[in-house]
Design a protein around this motif. Structure first.
Motif, mmCIF file in Angstrom:
data_model
loop_
_atom_site.group_PDB
_atom_site.id
_atom_site.type_symbol
_atom_site.label_atom_id
_atom_site.label_comp_id
_atom_site.label_asym_id
_atom_site.label_seq_id
_atom_site.Cartn_x
_atom_site.Cartn_y
_atom_site.Cartn_z
ATOM 1 N N GLU A 139 0.820 -1.202 0.000
ATOM 2 C CA GLU A 139 0.000 0.000 0.000
ATOM 3 C C GLU A 139 0.859 1.259 0.000
ATOM 4 O OE1 GLU A 139 -3.935 1.675 2.324
ATOM 5 O OE2 GLU A 139 -3.565 -0.465 2.045
ATOM 6 N N ALA A 140 1.958 1.260 0.757
ATOM 7 C CA ALA A 140 2.824 2.438 0.806
ATOM 8 C C ALA A 140 3.361 2.785 -0.579
ATOM 9 C CB ALA A 140 3.983 2.204 1.778
ATOM 10 N N VAL A 141 3.791 1.783 -1.322
ATOM 11 C CA VAL A 141 4.338 2.040 -2.652
ATOM 12 C C VAL A 141 3.241 2.511 -3.600
ATOM 13 C CG1 VAL A 141 5.432 0.993 -4.672
ATOM 14 C CG2 VAL A 141 6.288 0.460 -2.380
ATOM 15 N N LEU A 142 2.117 1.801 -3.635
ATOM 16 C CA LEU A 142 1.065 2.150 -4.593
ATOM 17 C C LEU A 142 0.427 3.502 -4.269
ATOM 18 C CD1 LEU A 142 -0.651 -1.317 -5.188
ATOM 19 C CD2 LEU A 142 1.008 -0.136 -6.639
ATOM 20 N N VAL A 143 0.161 3.770 -3.002
ATOM 21 C CA VAL A 143 -0.432 5.052 -2.628
ATOM 22 C C VAL A 143 0.493 6.209 -2.993
ATOM 23 C CG1 VAL A 143 -1.033 6.482 -0.621
ATOM 24 C CG2 VAL A 143 -1.951 4.191 -0.815
ATOM 25 N N SER A 144 1.801 5.955 -2.896
ATOM 26 C CA SER A 144 2.771 7.030 -3.134
ATOM 27 C C SER A 144 3.032 7.288 -4.613
ATOM 28 C CB SER A 144 4.092 6.712 -2.421
ATOM 29 O OG SER A 144 3.913 6.703 -1.020
ATOM 30 N N VAL A 145 2.808 6.297 -5.472
ATOM 31 C CA VAL A 145 3.132 6.500 -6.892
ATOM 32 C C VAL A 145 1.906 6.665 -7.788
ATOM 33 C CG1 VAL A 145 5.335 5.279 -6.695
ATOM 34 C CG2 VAL A 145 3.299 4.020 -7.441
ATOM 35 N N ILE A 146 0.738 6.202 -7.319
ATOM 36 C CA ILE A 146 -0.457 6.290 -8.170
ATOM 37 C C ILE A 146 -1.170 7.620 -7.934
ATOM 38 C CG2 ILE A 146 -2.727 5.324 -8.681
ATOM 39 C CD1 ILE A 146 -1.642 2.585 -7.899
ATOM 40 N N GLU A 147 -1.433 8.336 -9.006
ATOM 41 C CA GLU A 147 -2.278 9.523 -8.966
ATOM 42 C C GLU A 147 -3.600 9.186 -9.641
ATOM 43 O OE1 GLU A 147 -0.246 13.269 -10.012
ATOM 44 O OE2 GLU A 147 1.544 12.041 -10.309
ATOM 45 N N PRO A 148 -4.714 9.793 -9.171
ATOM 46 C CA PRO A 148 -6.004 9.517 -9.811
ATOM 47 C C PRO A 148 -5.931 9.712 -11.322
ATOM 48 C CG PRO A 148 -6.359 10.757 -7.807
ATOM 49 C CD PRO A 148 -4.864 10.709 -8.015
ATOM 50 N N GLY A 149 -6.448 8.730 -12.041
ATOM 51 C CA GLY A 149 -6.406 8.791 -13.499
ATOM 52 C C GLY A 149 -5.244 8.052 -14.112
ATOM 53 N N ASP A 176 3.266 7.555 3.309
ATOM 54 C CA ASP A 176 3.850 8.520 2.371
ATOM 55 C C ASP A 176 5.354 8.286 2.262
ATOM 56 O OD1 ASP A 176 4.851 10.713 1.017
ATOM 57 O OD2 ASP A 176 3.649 12.184 2.101
ATOM 58 N N LEU A 177 5.796 7.728 1.134
ATOM 59 C CA LEU A 177 7.221 7.421 0.973
ATOM 60 C C LEU A 177 8.095 8.672 1.067
ATOM 61 C CD1 LEU A 177 7.330 4.725 -1.870
ATOM 62 C CD2 LEU A 177 7.362 4.386 0.608
ATOM 63 N N GLY A 178 7.554 9.824 0.646
ATOM 64 C CA GLY A 178 8.330 11.051 0.745
ATOM 65 C C GLY A 178 8.704 11.374 2.175
ATOM 66 N N GLN A 179 7.780 11.186 3.092
ATOM 67 C CA GLN A 179 8.070 11.420 4.502
ATOM 68 C C GLN A 179 8.885 10.279 5.099
ATOM 69 O OE1 GLN A 179 4.960 13.200 7.021
ATOM 70 N NE2 GLN A 179 3.583 13.096 5.244
ATOM 71 N N LEU A 180 8.582 9.052 4.683
ATOM 72 C CA LEU A 180 9.311 7.908 5.219
ATOM 73 C C LEU A 180 10.788 7.939 4.842
ATOM 74 C CD1 LEU A 180 6.609 5.173 4.622
ATOM 75 C CD2 LEU A 180 7.610 5.768 6.834
ATOM 76 N N GLN A 181 11.092 8.347 3.615
ATOM 77 C CA GLN A 181 12.507 8.367 3.235
ATOM 78 C C GLN A 181 13.262 9.472 3.970
ATOM 79 O OE1 GLN A 181 12.290 8.704 -1.092
ATOM 80 N NE2 GLN A 181 12.922 10.839 -0.994
ATOM 81 N N ASP A 182 12.579 10.546 4.347
ATOM 82 C CA ASP A 182 13.222 11.550 5.202
ATOM 83 C C ASP A 182 13.562 10.957 6.564
ATOM 84 O OD1 ASP A 182 13.232 13.575 3.357
ATOM 85 O OD2 ASP A 182 11.405 14.530 4.077
ATOM 86 N N LYS A 193 -2.809 15.107 -6.354
ATOM 87 C CA LYS A 193 -1.504 15.737 -6.527
ATOM 88 C C LYS A 193 -0.605 15.447 -5.331
ATOM 89 C CE LYS A 193 -2.460 17.495 -10.494
ATOM 90 N NZ LYS A 193 -1.845 16.891 -11.685
ATOM 91 N N THR A 194 -1.230 15.224 -4.174
ATOM 92 C CA THR A 194 -0.474 14.880 -2.976
ATOM 93 C C THR A 194 -0.851 13.463 -2.555
ATOM 94 O OG1 THR A 194 -2.187 15.848 -1.583
ATOM 95 C CG2 THR A 194 -0.363 17.269 -2.216
ATOM 96 N N VAL A 195 -0.012 12.852 -1.707
ATOM 97 C CA VAL A 195 -0.246 11.473 -1.276
ATOM 98 C C VAL A 195 -1.374 11.454 -0.253
ATOM 99 C CG1 VAL A 195 0.786 9.471 -0.157
ATOM 100 C CG2 VAL A 195 2.146 10.847 -1.732
ATOM 101 N N ALA A 196 -2.367 10.582 -0.483
ATOM 102 C CA ALA A 196 -3.557 10.558 0.372
ATOM 103 C C ALA A 196 -3.237 10.098 1.791
ATOM 104 C CB ALA A 196 -4.617 9.658 -0.246
#
Length: 414
Positions: A76-86, A248-254, A240-243
Motif C-alpha cells: 500500500e505504501a508504494v502504490l499510494v505514493s506512486v499512483i495519482e487519480p487517473g 507517504d514514501l516522501g516522509q518515510l525516506q526523510d 496531486k499529494t499522497v492521500a
C-alpha cells in the motif's frame, strides 16, 4: 477480578505459505533492551538494516527500508505514493494477490487494466510486454510468487518494456524474497515489496521495500506540490499529494535518511528482528539459501508423488517455496488439516476463492524449510490420509524423500 492463565503458545511445525517458524536467534534479538529511535546506537542499526536489504534485494538503490506493518502495508505504501487519480495501472492477475493490487490501485483512483490468467498458470512475458506497449500504463503492478496458486511469474523483458514506455514496474515479492532470487536491478524493477513472515523467518510486522530514482522522482514531485500548497495555506489537492500520511514514501525516506525527520516511532523490537533475520540470510549466502529451498521442496514433492497424490498447477511455473496438492475425491480437507494440527502439531494451509476445498498448500520457507520438517509432514500426512480411508501407497513417501536426500539432488522428481 478474572484470572488469566500464563501465555504459553503451543509448539507447532508450521508448514504453511506464511507465517512460518521463526529462527530462535531472531526471537532472542526481539528480547533485547529498547533503544530510543534517535539514539545513535539505534540509528546505526537502521543504517545496517538498509545495507543488508540492498544485498537481499540485489540492488544498488539508495532506498531500502522497512514499512512498519504487515506485508500489505508495504504494498500500500508504494502504490499510494506512486499512483495519482487517473493513472493507468496494468495488473496481470493469476491468483488472489493480483486482485489485491487491483483493489488498492482502484482505491487510489487509478484506471486499472487487468490481464487475467486461469489460476494454476502464469503469463508468457510477451503477453504482458504486448499489453504494456498497447495500453501505455503509468504503472505495471505484478506479483512475483502467488502463494494462492503456488506459481511464480517470469519477468523476462518486462522491465525493459516498462523503461521503453516510461512505466513504473512495481513488484510484490512478499512470498519469494529470501527464498527465491529477486534480482531488482538486473530485472529492471522500479519498486519491490517483500515480507518478513515467509522466507525471511521473522514475525509478521514489517514490510521491507526498495525503490529506485524513477520512483523517487515521482514521490518527490508530489511532495514538492504538497509543500507548496502548505506554504500558501491552501488545501491539499486530491491526487496531486499522497492521500496517506503514514504510508507517504516522501516522509518515510526523510525518516530513514541522515536527516532523521520524525515521522513515526520506529518499531524497535521488530527492527532488531529484521536486522537479525537479514544477518542470518546473508550469512547463509543467497545462492546457498535458494538451493536449500529448492532441495527441500523437491524432497517434499518426491514423497507426495510416491504416496500417489497429485500436484496442482503447471509444473513449469511452480513456486519453489509453496507446493499445492489436490485434495483426493471424497476427502474432507479441513478434517485432514485438523487432525494434522491436533494429533501431530503440524499446520498446513487450505485455500480460498475458486480453489477453496480443492487443494492443500504446504510451504517450505525459511527456518521451516528443513529435512526434519519435510519428513515429519510426509509421515503425518500419510497416517492421517490412511485414517480417513484414502487409498494411497502406504510406506513409500518417507522412503522416496529419504532416497532423494541420499542422492543430494535438487531436481523435482515428478
Amino acid at each position: 477480578m478474572k484470572s488469566y492463565r500464563d501465555l504459553s503458545p503451543s509448539l507447532r511445525t508450521i508448514m504453511t505459505p506464511g507465517p512460518v517458524e521463526v529462527d530462535p536467534r531472531v526471537l532472542r534479538a526481539m528480547s533485547y533492551p529498547i533503544l530510543g529511535q534517535f539514539d545513535p546506537e539505534f540509528t546505526e542499526l537502521m543504517n545496517e538494516t538498509m545495507e543488508m536489504l540492498r544485498d537481499l534485494f540485489q540492488t544498488k538503490n539508495q532506498w531500502c527500508f522497512p514499512i512498519d506493518g504487515t506485508s500489505r502495508s508495504g504494498i500500500e505504501a508504494v502504490l499510494v505514493s506512486v499512483i495519482e487519480p487517473g493513472d493507468k495501472v496494468l495488473v496481470p492477475i493469476y491468483g488472489r494477490f493480483g486482485n489485491l493490487l487491483v483493489e488498492i490501485s482502484e482505491r487510489c483512483g487509478a484506471e486499472v487494466i487487468m490481464l487475467e490468467r486461469d489460476w494454476g498458470a502464469v503469463f508468457d512475458p510477451e503477453e504482458i510486454i504486448e499489453a504494456i506497449h498497447r495500453d501505455k500504463p503509468q504503472i505495471v503492478a505484478m506479483v512475483h510468487g502467488e502463494t494462492s496458486t503456488g506459481c511464480i511469474q517470469p519477468f523476462d523483458g518486462i522491465g525493459a518494456a516498462c523503461r521503453e514506455t516510461d512505466a513504473l514496474l512495481v513488484v510484490d515479492a512478499v512470498a519469494t524474497i529470501g527464498g527465491v532470487a529477486v534480482e531488482t536491478d538486473a530485472w529492471q524493477l522500479d519498486a519491490v515489496i517483500g515480507g518478513t513472515q515467509k522466507c525471511l523467518s521473522v514475525p509478521s510486522g514489517m514490510a521491507p521495500i526498495t525503490y529506485n530514482e524513477r520512483v523517487e522522482a515521482k514521490v518527490l514531485r508530489r511532495k514538492t506540490i504538497e509543500r507548496g500548497l502548505r506554504e500558501k495555506g491552501a488545501e491539499a489537492k486530491p491526487g496531486k499529494t499522497v492521500a496517506s500520511n503514514y504510508f507517504d514514501l516522501g516522509q518515510l525516506q526523510d525518516y530513514w535518511s541522515p536527516k532523521r525527520l520524525n515521522h513515526h516511532t520506529e518499531a524497535t523490537s521488530m527492527l532488531y528482528a529484521l536486522r537479525e533475520g537479514l544477518r542470518i540470510v546473508l550469512q547463509e549466502r543467497l545462492e546457498e539459501r535458494f538451493a536449500r529451498h529448492r532441495r527441500h521442496e523437491a524432497a517434499l514433492v518426491a514423497g507426495l508423488c510416491a504416496m500417489g497424490l497429485s500436484l496442482y498447477g503447471d509444473p513449469d511455473c511452480k513456486l519453489p517455496v509453496v507446493t499445492c496438492i489436490r485434495i483426493p475425491n471424497g476427502v474432507d480437507g479441513e478434517s485432514v488439516r485438523a487432525m494434522l494440527l491436533n494429533s501431530f502439531g503440524i499446520e498446513i494451509a487450505s485455500s480460498f476463492g475458486p480453489l477453496k476445498g480443492q487443494i492443500w498448500r504446504i510451504g517450505t520457507m525459511g527456518f521451516s524449510c528443513n529435512q526434519k520438517n519435510v519428513l515429519h509432514v510426509l509421515g503425518a500426512l500419510e497416517a492421517v490420509l490412511l485414517w480417513h480411508g484414502v487409498d494411497i501407497s502406504a510406506g513409500k513417501a518417507l522412503q522416496a524423500a529419504l532416497a532423494f536426500y541420499a542422492r543430494k539432488g535438487e531436481e523435482l522428481p515428478c
